[in-house]
Motif scaffolding. Structure first.
Motif, PDB file in Angstrom:
ATOM      1  N   VAL A 148       1.878 -11.342   3.012  1.00  0.00           N
ATOM      2  CA  VAL A 148       2.560 -10.194   3.611  1.00  0.00           C
ATOM      3  C   VAL A 148       1.893  -8.909   3.134  1.00  0.00           C
ATOM      4  CG1 VAL A 148       4.737  -8.913   3.719  1.00  0.00           C
ATOM      5  CG2 VAL A 148       4.751 -11.411   3.813  1.00  0.00           C
ATOM      6  N   VAL A 149       1.679  -7.985   4.063  1.00  0.00           N
ATOM      7  CA  VAL A 149       1.107  -6.679   3.752  1.00  0.00           C
ATOM      8  C   VAL A 149       2.101  -5.590   4.163  1.00  0.00           C
ATOM      9  CG1 VAL A 149      -0.810  -5.082   4.125  1.00  0.00           C
ATOM     10  CG2 VAL A 149      -1.223  -7.546   4.166  1.00  0.00           C
ATOM     11  N   ILE A 150       2.316  -4.625   3.269  1.00  0.00           N
ATOM     12  CA  ILE A 150       3.208  -3.503   3.555  1.00  0.00           C
ATOM     13  C   ILE A 150       2.383  -2.222   3.470  1.00  0.00           C
ATOM     14  CG2 ILE A 150       5.392  -2.390   2.987  1.00  0.00           C
ATOM     15  CD1 ILE A 150       6.049  -4.880   1.279  1.00  0.00           C
ATOM     16  N   PHE A 151       2.366  -1.439   4.537  1.00  0.00           N
ATOM     17  CA  PHE A 151       1.627  -0.186   4.497  1.00  0.00           C
ATOM     18  C   PHE A 151       2.431   0.923   5.158  1.00  0.00           C
ATOM     19  CE2 PHE A 151      -0.004  -2.412   8.330  1.00  0.00           C
ATOM     20  CZ  PHE A 151       0.304  -1.472   9.312  1.00  0.00           C
ATOM     21  N   GLY A 152       2.024   2.168   4.914  1.00  0.00           N
ATOM     22  CA  GLY A 152       2.757   3.314   5.419  1.00  0.00           C
ATOM     23  C   GLY A 152       2.077   3.986   6.590  1.00  0.00           C
ATOM     24  N   SER A 153       2.882   4.373   7.586  1.00  0.00           N
ATOM     25  CA  SER A 153       2.403   5.149   8.719  1.00  0.00           C
ATOM     26  C   SER A 153       3.616   5.856   9.324  1.00  0.00           C
ATOM     27  CB  SER A 153       1.701   4.266   9.751  1.00  0.00           C
ATOM     28  OG  SER A 153       1.086   5.058  10.749  1.00  0.00           O
ATOM     29  N   TYR A 154       3.483   6.361  10.528  1.00  0.00           N
ATOM     30  CA  TYR A 154       4.632   7.012  11.137  1.00  0.00           C
ATOM     31  C   TYR A 154       4.850   6.510  12.557  1.00  0.00           C
ATOM     32  CZ  TYR A 154       1.377  10.375  13.409  1.00  0.00           C
ATOM     33  OH  TYR A 154       0.392  10.976  14.141  1.00  0.00           O
ATOM     34  N   LEU A 155       6.060   6.749  13.033  1.00  0.00           N
ATOM     35  CA  LEU A 155       6.496   6.241  14.331  1.00  0.00           C
ATOM     36  C   LEU A 155       7.240   7.355  15.046  1.00  0.00           C
ATOM     37  CD1 LEU A 155       6.684   3.539  15.976  1.00  0.00           C
ATOM     38  CD2 LEU A 155       8.904   3.199  14.880  1.00  0.00           C
ATOM     39  N   PHE A 205       0.847  -1.191   0.000  1.00  0.00           N
ATOM     40  CA  PHE A 205       0.000   0.000   0.000  1.00  0.00           C
ATOM     41  C   PHE A 205       0.888   1.248   0.000  1.00  0.00           C
ATOM     42  CE2 PHE A 205      -2.900  -3.185   1.809  1.00  0.00           C
ATOM     43  CZ  PHE A 205      -4.057  -2.920   1.074  1.00  0.00           C
ATOM     44  N   PRO A 206       0.305   2.450  -0.200  1.00  0.00           N
ATOM     45  CA  PRO A 206       1.116   3.670  -0.340  1.00  0.00           C
ATOM     46  C   PRO A 206       1.723   4.193   0.965  1.00  0.00           C
ATOM     47  CG  PRO A 206      -0.984   3.887  -1.494  1.00  0.00           C
ATOM     48  CD  PRO A 206      -1.081   2.671  -0.628  1.00  0.00           C
ATOM     49  N   GLU A 207       2.565   5.184   0.791  1.00  0.00           N
ATOM     50  CA  GLU A 207       3.240   5.899   1.876  1.00  0.00           C
ATOM     51  C   GLU A 207       2.228   6.606   2.787  1.00  0.00           C
ATOM     52  OE1 GLU A 207       6.627   9.469   2.134  1.00  0.00           O
ATOM     53  OE2 GLU A 207       5.617   9.019   0.237  1.00  0.00           O
ATOM     54  N   MET A 208       2.433   6.506   4.096  1.00  0.00           N
ATOM     55  CA  MET A 208       1.601   7.192   5.093  1.00  0.00           C
ATOM     56  C   MET A 208       0.108   6.923   4.873  1.00  0.00           C
ATOM     57  SD  MET A 208       3.255   8.943   7.481  1.00  0.00           S
ATOM     58  CE  MET A 208       2.219  10.322   7.942  1.00  0.00           C
ATOM     59  N   GLY A 209      -0.212   5.709   4.419  1.00  0.00           N
ATOM     60  CA  GLY A 209      -1.589   5.404   4.068  1.00  0.00           C
ATOM     61  C   GLY A 209      -2.540   5.338   5.252  1.00  0.00           C
ATOM     62  N   VAL A 210      -2.028   5.060   6.450  1.00  0.00           N
ATOM     63  CA  VAL A 210      -2.917   4.937   7.613  1.00  0.00           C
ATOM     64  C   VAL A 210      -3.425   6.306   8.068  1.00  0.00           C
ATOM     65  CG1 VAL A 210      -3.123   4.154   9.998  1.00  0.00           C
ATOM     66  CG2 VAL A 210      -1.925   2.736   8.322  1.00  0.00           C
ATOM     67  N   PRO A 211      -2.572   7.287   8.358  1.00  0.00           N
ATOM     68  CA  PRO A 211      -3.102   8.601   8.750  1.00  0.00           C
ATOM     69  C   PRO A 211      -3.436   9.486   7.549  1.00  0.00           C
ATOM     70  CG  PRO A 211      -0.736   8.620   8.937  1.00  0.00           C
ATOM     71  CD  PRO A 211      -1.099   7.219   8.523  1.00  0.00           C
ATOM     72  N   GLY A 212      -2.850   9.173   6.386  1.00  0.00           N
ATOM     73  CA  GLY A 212      -2.935  10.054   5.229  1.00  0.00           C
ATOM     74  C   GLY A 212      -1.651  10.843   5.106  1.00  0.00           C
TER      75      GLY A 212
END
Length: 387
Positions: free
Chosen positions: A84-91, A45-52
């Motif tokens: 396997v799932v790859i998604f974007g978020s921040y830490l 999935f795209p970059e920072m997809g969880v928060p936007g």
């Protein structure tokens, strides 16, 4: 799905609402349910997809970070997909926010990879919000997230038999003169996934194609690129929805239709072919000592082997036969130059050719006539006779 050396992978762009992590995760799960019918082994999935991606200064708000962690936890608890799932978020670590790729399988986070190169020109302001993964201290190999110690930083993901290995980089990493993918590929990755948030811009589609095709060809590997779609677009930019799956310089699947709806692409990677090409690549062999990095953490993931494999495209029965006129023209030009050079070396212009009427002798005659015409030699110097 993985069978006889073929690996099915997907790149997906779900509909997004900015600063609404639960909504975004639910859309990811919906799209995963749809994709799972095709049975790919890895979905990106795209970059920072969880928060936007375009949340701006909201990244500094505790409520959004807490909501993002809750959404990721919700995803893990409700993920029915076996691959396997790859998604974007921040830490956030020590009050520094990192733009990250989360690599998961079922209810487990296998590893977290931070973005190295932060764009801060034109429409990008990332260094305003994020810290670069390049500056992480060397002993920061694990991070506690959702109560678990998770590999963090330089991570490669490998199957049990080590025949499938992949790494992850994020958007601007690909555009850097020295990209993380160079180290990923040379330390074992056959595939690199790029989670991106790339605006639509005239001419940029071809630039992305050039980079991804060249990167996959240079390292005899595969490169999977996925950007967010127009549903995330802000008042400043429209996001491209561009997705590509490349293998050894060839684009196997691509979508660049700007849309607000969830969508995905899927393709089959020939893993055995990539291994073979690398073993025959003298350049790849010569950089092993130079590029070896002992700081990489290798994390194992599960991969389902199946007896049957449903191909997304028909197999080319004649892979070595050119399919376009340009390649055919190049072949006959090579033949012509080789022939005329040989005649010049011998010191003659006359040629005697026996023509049986079969394909070989007919092609030889046609090539000979073409070469004489191209290099200004009179065809009268050709003596043909039937056998």
């Amino acid at each position: 799905m993985y069978s006889h050396g073929f690996l099915k992978v997907a790149a997906a762009s779900p509909t997004v609402k900015l600063a609404d992590p639960i909504y975004n995760v639910e859309k990811m799960l919906e799209l995963l349910d749809e994709i799972s019918a095709k049975n790919p082994s890895i979905v990106s999935f795209p970059e920072m997809g969880v928060p936007g991606y375009s949340i701006g200064d909201l990244i500094f708000q505790d409520y959004l970070y807490d909501s993002t962690k809750e959404a990721i936890s919700y995803f893990l608890k409700n993920n029915k997909y076996n691959g396997v799932v790859i998604f974007g978020s921040y830490l956030i670590i020590n009050d520094c926010a990192y733009n990250c790729a989360f690599v998961c399988q079922k209810d487990q986070i296998l590893g977290i990879v931070p973005k190295s190169y932060l764009p801060h020109t034109n429409e990008f302001y990332e260094s305003r919000w994020f810290a670069s993964g390049n500056y992480i201290v060397e002993d920061c190999d694990y991070v506690n997230f959702l109560g678990e110690d998770i590999p963090f930083g330089k991570v490669l993901f490998t199957s049990e038999k080590a025949d499938v290995c992949f790494g992850v980089e994020i958007c601007g990493d690909m555009w850097s003169p020295v990209s993380p993918n160079e180290s990923l590929f040379t330390n074992g990755a056959l595939i690199v996934f790029n989670l991106s948030a790339s605006p639509a811009e005239v001419g940029k589609v071809e630039e992305r194609r050039i980079i991804t095709k060249a990167t996959s060809f240079k390292f005899n590997g595969a490169y999977v690129y996925v950007s967010n779609n127009g549903s995330e677009s802000s008042s400043e930019v429209i996001f491209s929805n561009h997705k590509m799956i490349c293998e050894n310089g060839e684009i196997l699947a691509e979508n660049n239709d700007i849309t607000l709806n969830s969508n995905y692409i899927i393709a089959d990677l020939d893993i055995n072919k990539l291994h073979f090409l690398r073993r025959n690549n003298s350049y790849f062999k010569s950089v092993q000592d130079q590029m070896r990095d002992d700081q990489f953490i290798f994390v194992e993931f599960d991969i389902d082997n199946t007896k049957e494999f449903v191909f997304e495209k028909e197999i080319d029965l004649y892979p070595y036969v050119p399919k376009d006129k340009k390649s055919l023209q190049e072949i006959i030009d090579i033949q012509a130059a080789a022939l005329i050079k040989r005649l010049h070396h011998i010191g003659i212009e006359k040629t005697i050719l026996g023509v049986s009427g079969g394909l070989d002798s007919t092609l030889a005659l046609l090539s000979l006539c073409y070469a004489y015409d191209k290099y200004g030699i009179d065809r009268k110097n050709i003596l043909g006779f039937t056998l």
